[in-house]
Design a protein around this motif. Structure first.
Motif, PDB file in Angstrom:
ATOM      1  N   MET A   1     -33.275 104.140   4.334  1.00  0.00           N
ATOM      2  CA  MET A   1     -33.737 104.157   5.711  1.00  0.00           C
ATOM      3  C   MET A   1     -34.431 102.834   6.074  1.00  0.00           C
ATOM      4  O   MET A   1     -34.287 102.359   7.192  1.00  0.00           O
ATOM      5  CB  MET A   1     -34.692 105.344   5.885  1.00  0.00           C
ATOM      6  N   ILE A   2     -35.153 102.276   5.115  1.00  0.00           N
ATOM      7  CA  ILE A   2     -35.850 101.010   5.366  1.00  0.00           C
ATOM      8  C   ILE A   2     -34.832  99.894   5.606  1.00  0.00           C
ATOM      9  O   ILE A   2     -35.027  99.055   6.483  1.00  0.00           O
ATOM     10  CB  ILE A   2     -36.791 100.671   4.183  1.00  0.00           C
ATOM     11  N   ILE A   3     -33.752  99.915   4.848  1.00  0.00           N
ATOM     12  CA  ILE A   3     -32.714  98.887   5.014  1.00  0.00           C
ATOM     13  C   ILE A   3     -32.076  98.997   6.403  1.00  0.00           C
ATOM     14  O   ILE A   3     -31.807  97.983   7.053  1.00  0.00           O
ATOM     15  CB  ILE A   3     -31.658  99.014   3.905  1.00  0.00           C
ATOM     16  N   LEU A   4     -31.860 100.200   6.870  1.00  0.00           N
ATOM     17  CA  LEU A   4     -31.283 100.406   8.194  1.00  0.00           C
ATOM     18  C   LEU A   4     -32.222  99.885   9.288  1.00  0.00           C
ATOM     19  O   LEU A   4     -31.787  99.219  10.233  1.00  0.00           O
ATOM     20  CB  LEU A   4     -30.988 101.892   8.416  1.00  0.00           C
ATOM     21  N   ILE A   5     -33.505 100.143   9.142  1.00  0.00           N
ATOM     22  CA  ILE A   5     -34.481  99.643  10.115  1.00  0.00           C
ATOM     23  C   ILE A   5     -34.538  98.119  10.089  1.00  0.00           C
ATOM     24  O   ILE A   5     -34.573  97.469  11.143  1.00  0.00           O
ATOM     25  CB  ILE A   5     -35.880 100.259   9.843  1.00  0.00           C
ATOM     26  N   LEU A   6     -34.510  97.531   8.900  1.00  0.00           N
ATOM     27  CA  LEU A   6     -34.511  96.070   8.789  1.00  0.00           C
ATOM     28  C   LEU A   6     -33.237  95.469   9.389  1.00  0.00           C
ATOM     29  O   LEU A   6     -33.288  94.431  10.055  1.00  0.00           O
ATOM     30  CB  LEU A   6     -34.657  95.651   7.330  1.00  0.00           C
ATOM     31  N   LEU A   7     -32.110  96.127   9.177  1.00  0.00           N
ATOM     32  CA  LEU A   7     -30.850  95.646   9.728  1.00  0.00           C
ATOM     33  C   LEU A   7     -30.854  95.716  11.252  1.00  0.00           C
ATOM     34  O   LEU A   7     -30.419  94.784  11.930  1.00  0.00           O
ATOM     35  CB  LEU A   7     -29.678  96.450   9.160  1.00  0.00           C
ATOM     36  N   LEU A   8     -31.369  96.797  11.810  1.00  0.00           N
ATOM     37  CA  LEU A   8     -31.473  96.912  13.264  1.00  0.00           C
ATOM     38  C   LEU A   8     -32.448  95.884  13.841  1.00  0.00           C
ATOM     39  O   LEU A   8     -32.191  95.306  14.905  1.00  0.00           O
ATOM     40  CB  LEU A   8     -31.896  98.322  13.654  1.00  0.00           C
ATOM     41  N   ALA A   9     -33.552  95.656  13.160  1.00  0.00           N
ATOM     42  CA  ALA A   9     -34.519  94.656  13.619  1.00  0.00           C
ATOM     43  C   ALA A   9     -33.905  93.254  13.582  1.00  0.00           C
ATOM     44  O   ALA A   9     -34.093  92.456  14.510  1.00  0.00           O
ATOM     45  CB  ALA A   9     -35.774  94.714  12.754  1.00  0.00           C
ATOM     46  N   LEU A  10     -33.140  92.970  12.536  1.00  0.00           N
ATOM     47  CA  LEU A  10     -32.482  91.669  12.431  1.00  0.00           C
ATOM     48  C   LEU A  10     -31.428  91.500  13.527  1.00  0.00           C
ATOM     49  O   LEU A  10     -31.306  90.425  14.119  1.00  0.00           O
ATOM     50  CB  LEU A  10     -31.849  91.523  11.051  1.00  0.00           C
ATOM     51  N   ALA A  11     -30.680  92.546  13.816  1.00  0.00           N
ATOM     52  CA  ALA A  11     -29.675  92.485  14.881  1.00  0.00           C
ATOM     53  C   ALA A  11     -30.346  92.289  16.240  1.00  0.00           C
ATOM     54  O   ALA A  11     -29.855  91.510  17.072  1.00  0.00           O
ATOM     55  CB  ALA A  11     -28.832  93.755  14.875  1.00  0.00           C
ATOM     56  N   LEU A  12     -31.447  92.959  16.477  1.00  0.00           N
ATOM     57  CA  LEU A  12     -32.173  92.809  17.735  1.00  0.00           C
ATOM     58  C   LEU A  12     -32.748  91.402  17.861  1.00  0.00           C
ATOM     59  O   LEU A  12     -32.673  90.787  18.931  1.00  0.00           O
ATOM     60  CB  LEU A  12     -33.292  93.850  17.825  1.00  0.00           C
ATOM     61  N   TRP A  13     -33.275  90.884  16.777  1.00  0.00           N
ATOM     62  CA  TRP A  13     -33.809  89.530  16.773  1.00  0.00           C
ATOM     63  C   TRP A  13     -32.695  88.514  17.066  1.00  0.00           C
ATOM     64  O   TRP A  13     -32.872  87.581  17.841  1.00  0.00           O
ATOM     65  CB  TRP A  13     -34.460  89.243  15.427  1.00  0.00           C
ATOM     66  N   GLY A  14     -31.534  88.708  16.467  1.00  0.00           N
ATOM     67  CA  GLY A  14     -30.405  87.820  16.717  1.00  0.00           C
ATOM     68  C   GLY A  14     -29.932  87.885  18.159  1.00  0.00           C
ATOM     69  O   GLY A  14     -29.592  86.859  18.755  1.00  0.00           O
ATOM     70  N   LEU A  15     -29.903  89.062  18.735  1.00  0.00           N
ATOM     71  CA  LEU A  15     -29.487  89.224  20.126  1.00  0.00           C
ATOM     72  C   LEU A  15     -30.463  88.527  21.076  1.00  0.00           C
ATOM     73  O   LEU A  15     -30.049  87.794  21.977  1.00  0.00           O
ATOM     74  CB  LEU A  15     -29.385  90.710  20.469  1.00  0.00           C
TER      75      LEU A  15
END
Length: 53
Positions: A1-15
Motif C-alpha cells: 500500500m505504501i508503494i502505491l501511495i508513493l507511486l501516486l504521489a510521484l505521478a501527481l508531482w510529475g503532472l
C-alpha cells in the motif's frame, strides 16, 4: 500500500511539474515583427542565370 501511495504521489508531482514547465517555457504565439520582414518579394529579387538546366 505504501508503494502505491508513493507511486501516486510521484505521478501527481510529475503532472504538476509538467504543467508548470509548459507554462514557463516561453513557447507561445508571438506577433510578427514587421521590421524584420523583407521589404521585397524574394522571387523578384532573385538574379537570373545565363544558362538553363
Amino acid at each position: 500500500m505504501i508503494i502505491l501511495i508513493l507511486l501516486l504521489a510521484l505521478a501527481l508531482w510529475g503532472l504538476i511539474a509538467t504543467i508548470v514547465e509548459l507554462r514557463r517555457d516561453g513557447y507561445r504565439r508571438t506577433p510578427t515583427d514587421w521590421r524584420r520582414v523583407a521589404e521585397r518579394d524574394p522571387l523578384t529579387a532573385a538574379e537570373s542565370g545565363i544558362a538553363y538546366r
